[in-house]
Write an enzyme that holds these catalytic residues in place. Structure first.
Site, PDB file in Angstrom:
ATOM      1  N   SER A  43       0.281  14.268   8.030  1.00 54.84           N
ATOM      2  CA  SER A  43      -1.119  13.831   8.034  1.00 54.84           C
ATOM      3  C   SER A  43      -1.219  12.341   8.299  1.00 54.84           C
ATOM      4  O   SER A  43      -0.247  11.585   8.124  1.00 54.84           O
ATOM      5  CB  SER A  43      -1.737  14.156   6.654  1.00 54.84           C
ATOM      6  OG  SER A  43      -3.045  13.655   6.525  1.00 54.84           O
ATOM      7  N   ILE A  64      -1.360   8.557   8.788  1.00 54.26           N
ATOM      8  CA  ILE A  64      -0.527   7.511   9.392  1.00 54.26           C
ATOM      9  C   ILE A  64       0.858   8.055   9.747  1.00 54.26           C
ATOM     10  O   ILE A  64       1.398   7.742  10.821  1.00 54.26           O
ATOM     11  CB  ILE A  64      -0.431   6.304   8.440  1.00 54.26           C
ATOM     12  CG1 ILE A  64      -1.809   5.662   8.255  1.00 54.26           C
ATOM     13  CG2 ILE A  64       0.565   5.268   8.965  1.00 54.26           C
ATOM     14  CD1 ILE A  64      -1.905   4.682   7.091  1.00 54.26           C
ATOM     15  N   ASP A 124       7.715  16.237   4.803  1.00 52.17           N
ATOM     16  CA  ASP A 124       6.447  16.229   4.039  1.00 52.17           C
ATOM     17  C   ASP A 124       6.519  17.367   3.039  1.00 52.17           C
ATOM     18  O   ASP A 124       7.280  18.325   3.222  1.00 52.17           O
ATOM     19  CB  ASP A 124       5.248  16.419   4.980  1.00 52.17           C
ATOM     20  CG  ASP A 124       3.957  15.862   4.392  1.00 52.17           C
ATOM     21  OD1 ASP A 124       3.434  14.860   4.911  1.00 52.17           O
ATOM     22  OD2 ASP A 124       3.448  16.439   3.391  1.00 52.17           O
ATOM     23  N   ASP A 148       9.483  17.272  -1.187  1.00 50.13           N
ATOM     24  CA  ASP A 148       8.667  16.343  -1.971  1.00 50.13           C
ATOM     25  C   ASP A 148       9.514  15.094  -2.180  1.00 50.13           C
ATOM     26  O   ASP A 148      10.662  15.193  -2.638  1.00 50.13           O
ATOM     27  CB  ASP A 148       8.320  17.007  -3.312  1.00 50.13           C
ATOM     28  CG  ASP A 148       7.317  16.198  -4.108  1.00 50.13           C
ATOM     29  OD1 ASP A 148       7.507  14.971  -4.251  1.00 50.13           O
ATOM     30  OD2 ASP A 148       6.353  16.786  -4.601  1.00 50.13           O
ATOM     31  N   VAL A 149       8.959  13.915  -1.871  1.00 51.62           N
ATOM     32  CA  VAL A 149       9.765  12.689  -1.955  1.00 51.62           C
ATOM     33  C   VAL A 149      10.130  12.308  -3.394  1.00 51.62           C
ATOM     34  O   VAL A 149      10.962  11.434  -3.605  1.00 51.62           O
ATOM     35  CB  VAL A 149       9.088  11.484  -1.256  1.00 51.62           C
ATOM     36  CG1 VAL A 149       8.942  11.730   0.229  1.00 51.62           C
ATOM     37  CG2 VAL A 149       7.752  11.133  -1.903  1.00 51.62           C
ATOM     38  N   GLY A 180       2.472   9.131   0.529  1.00 52.02           N
ATOM     39  CA  GLY A 180       1.803   8.356  -0.519  1.00 52.02           C
ATOM     40  C   GLY A 180       0.562   9.078  -0.999  1.00 52.02           C
ATOM     41  O   GLY A 180       0.041   9.963  -0.317  1.00 52.02           O
ATOM     42  N   SER A 225       0.224  -1.468   1.468  1.00 48.60           N
ATOM     43  CA  SER A 225      -1.235  -1.498   1.653  1.00 48.60           C
ATOM     44  C   SER A 225      -1.714  -2.917   1.409  1.00 48.60           C
ATOM     45  O   SER A 225      -1.053  -3.689   0.688  1.00 48.60           O
ATOM     46  CB  SER A 225      -1.901  -0.561   0.641  1.00 48.60           C
ATOM     47  OG  SER A 225      -3.296  -0.793   0.578  1.00 48.60           O
ATOM     48  N   TYR A 278      -2.856   2.526  -7.974  1.00 40.10           N
ATOM     49  CA  TYR A 278      -2.562   2.379  -6.544  1.00 40.10           C
ATOM     50  C   TYR A 278      -2.178   0.940  -6.207  1.00 40.10           C
ATOM     51  O   TYR A 278      -1.180   0.699  -5.530  1.00 40.10           O
ATOM     52  CB  TYR A 278      -3.790   2.815  -5.718  1.00 40.10           C
ATOM     53  CG  TYR A 278      -3.526   2.854  -4.226  1.00 40.10           C
ATOM     54  CD1 TYR A 278      -2.771   3.883  -3.667  1.00 40.10           C
ATOM     55  CD2 TYR A 278      -4.046   1.887  -3.366  1.00 40.10           C
ATOM     56  CE1 TYR A 278      -2.530   3.940  -2.294  1.00 40.10           C
ATOM     57  CE2 TYR A 278      -3.813   1.930  -1.998  1.00 40.10           C
ATOM     58  CZ  TYR A 278      -3.056   2.968  -1.470  1.00 40.10           C
ATOM     59  OH  TYR A 278      -2.819   3.013  -0.109  1.00 40.10           O
ATOM     60  N   LYS A 329       1.456  -0.396  -4.788  1.00 35.37           N
ATOM     61  CA  LYS A 329       1.653  -1.034  -3.478  1.00 35.37           C
ATOM     62  C   LYS A 329       2.261  -2.437  -3.626  1.00 35.37           C
ATOM     63  O   LYS A 329       3.037  -2.868  -2.761  1.00 35.37           O
ATOM     64  CB  LYS A 329       0.337  -1.059  -2.701  1.00 35.37           C
ATOM     65  CG  LYS A 329      -0.139   0.341  -2.315  1.00 35.37           C
ATOM     66  CD  LYS A 329       0.926   1.119  -1.547  1.00 35.37           C
ATOM     67  CE  LYS A 329       0.460   2.474  -1.083  1.00 35.37           C
ATOM     68  NZ  LYS A 329       1.471   3.200  -0.287  1.00 35.37           N
TER      69      LYS A 329
HETATM   70  P1  NAD Z   1      -2.680  11.093   4.089  1.00 33.01           P
HETATM   71  O1  NAD Z   1      -3.105  11.697   2.808  1.00 33.01           O
HETATM   72  O2  NAD Z   1      -3.452  11.395   5.327  1.00 33.01           O
HETATM   73  O3  NAD Z   1      -1.132  11.434   4.368  1.00 33.01           O
HETATM   74  C1  NAD Z   1      -0.178  11.301   3.353  1.00 33.01           C
HETATM   75  C2  NAD Z   1       0.911  12.325   3.584  1.00 33.01           C
HETATM   76  O4  NAD Z   1       1.878  12.161   2.545  1.00 33.01           O
HETATM   77  C3  NAD Z   1       0.404  13.775   3.497  1.00 33.01           C
HETATM   78  O5  NAD Z   1       0.891  14.515   4.601  1.00 33.01           O
HETATM   79  C4  NAD Z   1       0.975  14.283   2.188  1.00 33.01           C
HETATM   80  O6  NAD Z   1       1.257  15.673   2.188  1.00 33.01           O
HETATM   81  C5  NAD Z   1       2.240  13.439   2.087  1.00 33.01           C
HETATM   82  N1  NAD Z   1       2.708  13.347   0.709  1.00 33.01           N
HETATM   83  C6  NAD Z   1       2.000  12.958  -0.379  1.00 33.01           C
HETATM   84  N2  NAD Z   1       2.757  13.033  -1.469  1.00 33.01           N
HETATM   85  C7  NAD Z   1       3.973  13.488  -1.078  1.00 33.01           C
HETATM   86  C8  NAD Z   1       5.179  13.797  -1.756  1.00 33.01           C
HETATM   87  N3  NAD Z   1       5.290  13.666  -3.084  1.00 33.01           N
HETATM   88  N4  NAD Z   1       6.240  14.212  -1.024  1.00 33.01           N
HETATM   89  C9  NAD Z   1       6.145  14.379   0.330  1.00 33.01           C
HETATM   90  N5  NAD Z   1       5.013  14.142   1.016  1.00 33.01           N
HETATM   91  C10 NAD Z   1       3.946  13.696   0.320  1.00 33.01           C
HETATM   92  O7  NAD Z   1      -2.645   9.531   3.815  1.00 33.01           O
HETATM   93  P2  NAD Z   1      -2.512   8.275   4.799  1.00 33.01           P
HETATM   94  O8  NAD Z   1      -3.796   7.551   4.736  1.00 33.01           O
HETATM   95  O9  NAD Z   1      -1.934   8.673   6.092  1.00 33.01           O
HETATM   96  O10 NAD Z   1      -1.454   7.424   3.963  1.00 33.01           O
HETATM   97  C11 NAD Z   1      -0.112   7.195   4.404  1.00 33.01           C
HETATM   98  C12 NAD Z   1       0.409   5.958   3.694  1.00 33.01           C
HETATM   99  O11 NAD Z   1      -0.372   4.836   4.091  1.00 33.01           O
HETATM  100  C13 NAD Z   1       0.303   6.034   2.168  1.00 33.01           C
HETATM  101  O12 NAD Z   1       1.429   5.423   1.591  1.00 33.01           O
HETATM  102  C14 NAD Z   1      -0.941   5.220   1.878  1.00 33.01           C
HETATM  103  O13 NAD Z   1      -0.935   4.679   0.586  1.00 33.01           O
HETATM  104  C15 NAD Z   1      -0.846   4.159   2.945  1.00 33.01           C
HETATM  105  N6  NAD Z   1      -2.103   3.485   3.261  1.00 33.01           N
HETATM  106  C16 NAD Z   1      -3.211   4.199   3.582  1.00 33.01           C
HETATM  107  C17 NAD Z   1      -4.391   3.524   3.857  1.00 33.01           C
HETATM  108  C18 NAD Z   1      -5.670   4.251   4.198  1.00 33.01           C
HETATM  109  O14 NAD Z   1      -6.742   3.634   4.124  1.00 33.01           O
HETATM  110  N7  NAD Z   1      -5.609   5.518   4.610  1.00 33.01           N
HETATM  111  C19 NAD Z   1      -4.436   2.122   3.794  1.00 33.01           C
HETATM  112  C20 NAD Z   1      -3.278   1.426   3.465  1.00 33.01           C
HETATM  113  C21 NAD Z   1      -2.106   2.120   3.207  1.00 33.01           C
END
Ligand code: NAD
Length: 233
Positions: A17, A19, A38, A55-56, A84, A134, A147, A151
Site C-alpha cells: 500500500s 508509499i 507486507d 509481519d515486521v 508503519g 516522518s 507516532y 518517528k
Molecule cells: P499505508 O497504510 O498506505 O501502508 C503501510 C503498509 O505497511 C501497509 O501495506 C500495511 O499492511 C503495512 N504494514 C503495517 N504494519 C505492518 C506490519 N506489522 N508488518 C508488515 N507490514 C505492515 O501507509 P503509508 O502512508 O504508505 O505509510 C508508509 C510509511 O510512511 C509509514 O512508515 C508511515 O509512517 C510513513 N509516512 C506516511 C506519511 C503519510 O502521510 N501517509 C507521512 C510520513 C511518513
C-alpha cells in the site's frame, strides 16, 4: 539523471500500500528486482518481483521472508522499510494507553530494527538502507504522541545504524502528509482541500530511489525532510 538501479536486488516492506507500493513500482520501472514484504497481500505487479507475507514485528517470520527474497536475488543491494502504522491519531495523552504506545513503537521502530538486523548478512558492499520516518519526528501535532515518538526514534535508529554498519549507507525520508490509505484514514477529506499541502506517494518514492542509488553515495545517516519547506518557516 540515470540512477543505475537496473538489476539491483531490492526489498521493500509495507509494499502492499501507499508509499511502499509506490517505491516498489518505481524500482521496477528502473529495472530492479523487487521483493515485496507486507503482512497483507500485495497487488500483482509487472516485472521481476516476488512477494512474501510477513509481519515486521514477528522476528522469525521477517527473518525468513528476508532470506527468501535474498536467496532468490542472490543478496540485497537496497532495503526499504515502509511498513508503519499511525496508531490512535487524535487521542489526547490521558487517553493514550501503554498498549497504543507499545504497538506503534513495535511496528515503526522495532520493525525497522529487525529489518536492518536480518537484512545485514545479505547486504552487498555499498548497499543502501532507507527507512520511512516522518516530518512528525521534528514537527508535532497534538494527539500523535506514539507516532511522533516512534518517528523520532527512527531518525535516531538511522544515525545509529549508519555508524554501526560499515560499508552500508543508512538514511531515512521524512515526508509531511502523503496521500495514502494511512493519511486518508487519519485525516479524511482535508486531503482534497487545494490549500492543504499534500504530496503523492510517487514524490516520496523519488527520494527513496535517490537515496538507494549511488547518486547519493556521500549521504549517510541523514534524515531527508520533504515537507514543502514548512518546517523551515
Ligand atoms: P499505508 O497504510 O498506505 O501502508 C503501510 C503498509 O505497511 C501497509 O501495506 C500495511 O499492511 C503495512 N504494514 C503495517 N504494519 C505492518 C506490519 N506489522 N508488518 C508488515 N507490514 C505492515 O501507509 P503509508 O502512508 O504508505 O505509510 C508508509 C510509511 O510512511 C509509514 O512508515 C508511515 O509512517 C510513513 N509516512 C506516511 C506519511 C503519510 O502521510 N501517509 C507521512 C510520513 C511518513
Amino acid at each position: 539523471m540515470r540512477l543505475d538501479l537496473a538489476g539491483k536486488a531490492v526489498l521493500v516492506t509495507g509494499a502492499a500500500s501507499g508509499i511502499g507500493l509506490a517505491c516498489a513500482r518505481a524500482f521496477l520501472a528502473e529495472g530492479a528486482q523487487v521483493g515485496l514484504v507486507d503482512r497483507e497481500s500485495v497487488p500483482v505487479l509487472e516485472g521481476d518481483v516476488m512477494a512474501v507475507r510477513a509481519d515486521v514485528t514477528d522476528e522469525p517470520k521477517l527473518a525468513a521472508a528476508i532470506a527468501t527474497v535474498a536467496r532468490r536475488f542472490g543478496g540485497l543491494d537496497v532495503v526499504v522499510g515502509c511498513a508503519g502504522i499511525s496508531g490512535p491519531v487524535g487521542t489526547p495523552l490521558a487517553e493514550t494507553t501503554v498498549e497504543d504506545f507499545a504497538s506503534v513503537l513495535a511496528v515503526n521502530v522495532t520493525g525497522q530494527f529487525l529489518l536492518a538486523k536480518h537484512a545485514r548478512p545479505w547486504l552487498s558492499p555499498g548497499a543502501s538502507v532507507v527507512f520511512l520516518a516522518s516530518d512528525s519526528a521534528f514537527v508535532c501535532a497534538p494527539g500523535m504522541v506514539p507516532y511522533c515518538a516512534s518517528k523520532g526514534a527512527v531518525v535516531a535508529l538511522t544515525r545509529a545504524l549508519s555508524v554501526e554498519l560499515d560499508g552500508v549507507r543508512v538514511n531515512c525520508v521524512c515526508p509531511s502528509v502523503v496521500d495514502t490509505p494511512m493519511a486518508r484514514g487519519d485525516l479524511g477529506p482535508v486531503l482534497d482541500d487545494p490549500a492543504f499541502p499534500v504530496q503523492a506517494a510517487e514524490d516520496v518514492a523519488q527520494h527513496v530511489l535517490y537515496l538507494a542509488s549511488a547518486r547519493s553515495r556521500t549521504v549517510d545517516g541523514q534524515a531527508v525532510l520533504a515537507d514543502f519547506g514548512v518546517s523551515a518557516r
